[in-house]
Design an enzyme around this catalytic site. Structure first.
Site, PDB file in Angstrom:
ATOM      1  CB  CYS A 130       2.501  -4.233   6.234  1.00  0.00           C
ATOM      2  SG  CYS A 130       2.068  -2.535   5.831  1.00  0.00           S
ATOM      3  CB  SER A 150      -0.438   4.082   4.144  1.00  0.00           C
ATOM      4  OG  SER A 150      -0.908   2.749   4.240  1.00  0.00           O
ATOM      5  CB  CYS A 151       2.117   0.479   5.854  1.00  0.00           C
ATOM      6  SG  CYS A 151       1.127  -0.818   5.073  1.00  0.00           S
ATOM      7  N   GLY A 152       3.719   0.293   2.814  1.00  0.00           N
ATOM      8  CA  GLY A 152       4.673  -0.518   2.076  1.00  0.00           C
ATOM      9  C   GLY A 152       4.471  -2.001   2.317  1.00  0.00           C
ATOM     10  CB  THR A 196      -0.910   0.044   1.246  1.00  0.00           C
ATOM     11  OG1 THR A 196      -0.106   0.341   2.390  1.00  0.00           O
ATOM     12  CG2 THR A 196      -1.640  -1.261   1.443  1.00  0.00           C
TER      13      THR A 196
END
Length: 296
Positions: A130, A126-128, A124
């Site tokens: 994860c 936002s967080c890569g 994503t």
């Protein structure tokens, strides 16, 4: 390249007054990264620098470390009905990029790490990636130990670090129009701005920086400072380590795992870099810290 921004209608309310106006938004589109023809990952990104993003992503995966290991990168236009592909040299050309799939071809003889082959994931903005990697995985795939070379050790003045966020902000051209982009910037130890990239995901911005460095034969990025907007996650610390960057600074907080990785890898990690204030979480030997006695 694709559109970095798009226009949408918005209803604006200011002091009870309602109006309708167009608003400029940061563009976000999926990019599928293929490795030698096989799907590897999908990331939500801001279009532009797609080849650098893919190359930088593969540096963080331990697949690439030198320019000669990259044979080429192409857009898979056939996925959208075009039936053709475009080489890495075409990315900076004119026209609208409708291609959201890139295929990275490694040079003959390049060994793909098991950690890359075993995983096919969605990331994503936002967080890569994860939960993707562990400390052990970074240890086994890192190309270079972080060191300061044969010259005198890197020794940064806190005042120099404190000046970098304003310089980062001043260079964020797309952020000024949208307010919705993260940025990553690479500085020399003397504070010279080497490169800056923006993206809806801070991990993508870092990949674009590292990918450009790979394409220019500049890895490892010894004696440099990586500054990121927002927080310093484990993944961003991992990307710094994999690129041989000795200093990672963030305007917000680091995660516990990022601090652990920094401590184990000799990465200098600075967080909450705001004005003249900052926290040094690891690698303090590269910061010119004043002793308490010096203030007495």
């Amino acid at each position: 390249m694709g559109r970095v921004t798009e226009r949408r209608k918005v209803i604006r309310i200011r002091d009870g007054v309602i109006s309708t106006r167009p608003d400029t938004l940061v563009a976000e589109e999926p990019l599928e990264i293929r490795l030698n023809g096989k799907p590897l990952a999908i990331t939500m990104r801001t279009p532009g620098d797609d080849f650098a993003l893919a190359a930088g992503f593969l540096v963080s995966e331990g697949v690439l470390g030198e320019a000669h290991e990259l044979q080429n990168i192409v857009y898979c236009a056939g996925a959208t009905g075009g039936g053709t592909s475009r080489s890495s040299g075409a990315e900076s050309g004119g026209g609208s990029n409708t291609y959201n799939i890139v295929d990275v071809k490694t040079a003959p003889g390049v060994v793909i790490p098991d950690i890359t082959l075993e995983r096919n994931v969605y990331t994503t903005s936002s967080c890569g990636l994860c939960g993707k990697a562990s400390l052990d995985a970074v240890r086994t795939t890192a190309r270079w130990a972080i060191d300061d070379g044969e010259a005198a050790p890197v020794r940064l003045q806190p005042e120099l670090l404190a000046s970098l966020p304003d310089r980062l902000r001043a260079s964020q051209r797309v952020f000024d129009r949208t307010g919705g982009l993260h940025a990553a910037a690479l500085f020399t130890e003397d504070g010279e701005l080497l490169d800056i990239r923006e993206d809806v995901g801070r991990h993508n911005a870092v990949d674009k920086l590292v990918g450009r460095a790979l394409q220019n034969g500049a890895l490892p990025l010894s004696r440099t400072i990586l500054l990121v907007s927002g927080r310093a996650s484990f993944e961003l610390a991992q990307k710094a380590v994999m690129a041989g960057i000795p200093v990672l600074a963030a305007v917000s907080a680091p995660s516990s795992l990022a601090v652990d990785l920094a401590a184990e890898s000799d990465l200098t990690l600075v967080g909450f870099l705001r004005g003249a204030s900052m926290n040094v979480y690891a690698g303090e030997h590269r910061i010119a810290l004043r002793t308490a006695a010096a203030h007495g």
